[in-house]
Design an enzyme around this catalytic site. Structure first.
Site, PDB file in Angstrom:
ATOM      1  CG  ASP A  30      -2.245   0.656   0.985  1.00  0.00           C
ATOM      2  OD1 ASP A  30      -2.321   1.479   0.042  1.00  0.00           O
ATOM      3  OD2 ASP A  30      -3.198   0.391   1.729  1.00  0.00           O
TER       4      ASP A  30
ATOM      5  CG  ASP B 281      -9.356   2.714  -0.505  1.00  0.00           C
ATOM      6  OD1 ASP B 281      -8.882   1.574  -0.642  1.00  0.00           O
ATOM      7  OD2 ASP B 281      -8.756   3.630   0.081  1.00  0.00           O
TER       8      ASP B 281
HETATM    9  C1  GLA Z   1      -5.785   1.914   2.200  1.00  0.00           C
HETATM   10  C2  GLA Z   1      -6.178   0.769   1.295  1.00  0.00           C
HETATM   11  C3  GLA Z   1      -7.245  -0.060   1.975  1.00  0.00           C
HETATM   12  C4  GLA Z   1      -6.711  -0.572   3.294  1.00  0.00           C
HETATM   13  C5  GLA Z   1      -6.244   0.584   4.158  1.00  0.00           C
HETATM   14  C6  GLA Z   1      -5.540   0.097   5.395  1.00  0.00           C
HETATM   15  O1  GLA Z   1      -6.809   2.837   2.344  1.00  0.00           O
HETATM   16  O2  GLA Z   1      -6.603   1.247   0.056  1.00  0.00           O
HETATM   17  O3  GLA Z   1      -7.626  -1.132   1.161  1.00  0.00           O
HETATM   18  O4  GLA Z   1      -5.668  -1.470   3.070  1.00  0.00           O
HETATM   19  O5  GLA Z   1      -5.354   1.429   3.457  1.00  0.00           O
HETATM   20  O6  GLA Z   1      -5.135   1.132   6.210  1.00  0.00           O
END
Ligand code: GLA
Length: 718
Positions: free
Chosen positions: A470, A540
């Site tokens: 990420d 997301d």
């Molecule tokens: C980001 C990612 C999510 C999740 C969060 C965790 O927003 O896109 O899918 O993994 O971080 O903090």
């Protein structure tokens, strides 16, 4: 004046080295042979123009189509590059031009670029523009991948002189097209609303879009297309462009008074400069250009195949991807071993294949305020450590996957305590946090080394088969005190080079680990990342209706197998909408399939439905992951959407209705890509139709009721 031509299966690209000095663009598009080189350009001295001397001629450069146009030579269009010599004077040529052609393709040092793979028929042209005054060599590279009608371009600047030179702008590609009323298709968006397809005419003046956020960004994607005004999904000419780069980029289009359309694509010059010392070389990222005369689907299909065979890591080009369960939307930070064990049990019963532990497993990470950088397992949550959890997961027949955000550091972390100067910031100025976090300075070698060691340790600590990598903020207030004053504008690009170095080393050491990229969802979804990580968390936003648009837009350039797509809970956590499990399943299985919700609270009938979805996906996985994807109806143009996956023996049709209306005709959708004479029989209804019927008259679907409905039909070829 011999033309240089690269030939693809349906296209060709021709260059004229004019007066052994200036490379001119003759043609890119349908396969074409030229007879009379003299008639290709007007070679006039136009009224009130500047006419620099090029070899024996003087010509108005601004009315010519150039391969790599530059400033200060009477060409007033947006330049592809700007370079200054040791006295800060612009380097304007005249250049001495040489060319060479060879088979095969070289990799670009330190950066991802299209892989030659098993392809034997690659041809590369190198055009070397030499400036005798400074001994600067500007080499333009072009490689044709004939099967995909793909031309890969990049540029190398080599300083053979005795004084430094400074690059202020260095596009990866520049192209001057005669404008036959082209329209631009691109993918503007935002966090949780990525890649919303937009089409508009190209008009006089300049149009530009890009990113100065340090990543390729949610807001614009480094891929776009120019199409003829009458091009549709299934017919017409389409010219696609995409950059293999994950940092700041700029796309420029300039349509001038002569109807010349200049296209530049490369690193964003606003946040870039490069000091090229004597003996050094600088390589631009590589850009990929794909031509199709079979509409947008023709172009997309070539991009999909090209990415699968020449961008993805070799181990994952043909490897089926597991159905994953991710605990993020199920638990967020609030979980312990017991919660995970219950989720693992349920995921295993339902048929999932990979269990991904998301954020919150390390340091004191119980919220997003702390611990990035402290990649040691939190044993109060996981007493058996990662190994204990992984073993339990494997015992239930699943693989274990882990979330990590390596590029970041929290103020509140042991790492920041030990290395208070490891993040990007401008000395003596306040720092700007995003999601309470700072960005590690990957322009520094010791920090890259730290990341490789850290990742290595984590991967050695347990049987981890998958990593979700990420990156949850943009870059701003960027400086690196380790670099000289003259190099401060190099930091953004050096960051990306550092990232690639880490990714290269870690994926080389662990070639069996499946990496999935993520950046607040789809904020860095580009070919640079896909080179290391063959799938990406698309957004997301997990709402099925939003996802129909996001995935439709993304598919213009990126294959469905690269798009992470999960069924999540309702009401949806991002938009608050409730939709059926059916449409959530249909949307998610159109991408790289998974689930991300609290499986413990499912009703019996929901569990049953999920089991069926998983079983269906397993049966059709090959088709859904490696079949040809064809868009049929755009959710950006109406309230319905449709697409299909097709291979030799069968096809799956997905149809979606976003909003119902009274008294409308039964939906009818025209299919594509079928054999007109073959008979296709639908599995559950027994309906049988010829391919011709389905493509030319269209398939009549039952009239659905209500909003957010979907239908999935499975046709077998007889
Ligand atoms: C980001 C990612 C999510 C999740 C969060 C965790 O927003 O896109 O899918 O993994 O971080 O903090």
């Amino acid at each position: 004046m011999d033309l240089i031509t690269l030939t693809g299966s349906q296209s060709s690209y021709s260059i004229l080295p004019f007066e052994k000095s200036l490379p001119l663009h003759v043609h890119w598009g349908a396969k074409t042979q030229f007879q009379s080189e003299k008639k290709l350009f007007p070679f006039n001295n136009r009224g009130y123009s500047i006419q620099p001397r090029i070899g024996k001629s003087t010509v108005s450069v601004e009315e010519l189509q150039c391969e790599y146009g530059f400033a200060e030579n009477g060409d007033f269009r947006l330049p592809a590059f700007r370079v200054r010599d040791g006295r800060n004077y612009p380097i304007t040529g005249p250049f001495e031009l040489q060319s060479r052609i060879y088979s095969g393709k070289k990799a670009i040092p330190g950066m991802p670029s299209a892989r030659q793979g098993a392809e034997q028929n690659l041809e590369t042209v190198e055009l070397q523009m030499h400036d005798p005054k400074t001994d600067l060599w500007i080499t333009l590279f072009y490689t044709m991948f004939p099967e995909y009608d793909a031309v890969c371009r990049h540029v190398r600047f080599t300083n053979q002189g005795s004084c430094p030179v400074k690059l202020e702008k260095a596009a990866s590609l520049s192209l001057d097209l005669f404008n036959w009323d082209y329209e631009l298709l691109y993918l503007p968006g935002a966090w949780a609303r990525e890649r919303q397809l937009l089409r508009r005419p190209v008009q006089n003046g300049t149009t530009s879009f890009g990113s100065a956020r340090g990543t390729s960004s949610h807001q614009f994607n480094p891929a776009f297309a120019l199409v003829a005004a009458d091009t549709t999904e299934l017919s017409g000419e389409a010219y696609g462009f995409s950059l293999i780069y994950s940092g700041n980029f700029l796309t420029e289009l300039e349509l001038n008074y002569d109807n010349n359309l200049r296209v530049n694509l490369g690193i964003h010059p606003d946040t870039f400069e490069w000091q090229l010392q004597p003996g050094q070389s600088f390589h631009t990222p590589e850009a990929v250009m794909i031509y199709s005369n079979e509409g947008l689907n023709g172009m997309s299909g070539k991009f999909h195949g090209f990415i699968q065979h020449h961008i993805f890591p070799p181990n994952f080009q043909n490897r089926e991807r597991p159905i994953l369960f991710n605990n993020w939307e199920a638990t967020y930070f609030d979980f312990d071993q017991q919660d995970l064990t219950e989720l693992v049990e349920t995921a295993a019963d339902l048929g999932a294949e990979l269990f991904v532990l998301d954020d919150g497993w390390f340091g004191e990470r119980n919220s997003d305020r702390t611990s990035l950088g402290d990649w040691q397992v939190n044993t109060s949550k996981l007493p058996g450590g990662l190994e204990g959890l992984a073993t339990a997961i494997e015992q239930r027949g699943l693989q274990f996957g882990l979330w990590i955000e390596p590029e970041m550091i929290s103020h509140h972390s042991r790492l920041a305590g030990g290395h208070p100067d490891w993040f990007l910031s401008i000395p003596d100025r306040p720092v700007a946090e995003g999601r309470n976090q700072l960005v590690l300075d990957l322009s520094r070698q010791e920090i890259c080394n730290f990341l490789v060691d850290t990742l290595d340790e984590i991967l050695a600590s347990a049987p981890i088969r998958y990593i979700k990598w990420d990156m949850n903020r943009y870059l701003t207030n960027v400086a690196s005190p380790q670099l000289s004053a003259g190099q401060q504008r190099e930091v953004y690009h050096r960051y990306v080079l550092g990232l690639y170095q880490v990714l290269e080393q870690i994926t080389e050491k662990h070639p069996q680990v499946l990496f999935e990229g993520c950046s607040g969802g789809g904020g860095r979804f580009d070919m640079g990342i896909l080179y290391y990580m063959p799938q990406y968390w698309t957004s997301d936003n997990t709402d099925a209706v939003s996802r129909i648009k996001i995935q439709y837009g993304t598919s213009l350039f990126y294959p469905p197998i690269s798009m992470g797509a999960h069924v999540s809970a309702v009401p949806n956590h991002q938009v608050g909408r409730s939709t059926s499990l059916e449409i959530r399943g249909h949307t998610a299985m159109s991408g790289n399939f998974g689930y991300e919700l609290d499986l413990r609270s499912l009703s019996e009938s929901e569990s049953g439905q999920i089991k069926e979805q998983i079983a269906f996906y397993k049966t059709h996985r090959k088709l859904l992951q490696f079949g040809r994807f064809i868009r049929l109806q755009s959710p950006f143009e109406s309230d319905d959407a449709a697409w299909m996956f097709i291979d030799e023996d069968s096809f799956l049709l997905f149809w979606f209705r976003l909003h119902a209306e009274a008294n409308t005709p039964s939906p009818r959708v025209k299919l594509a890509g079928l054999d007109p004479d073959a008979l296709y029989v639908e599995e559950s209804t027994g309906l049988s139709c010829t391919g011709g019927e389905l493509m030319h008259r269209g398939l009549l679907l039952p009239q659905p009721e209500g909003d957010y409905v979907s239908q999935l039909l499975n046709f077998l070829r007889q």
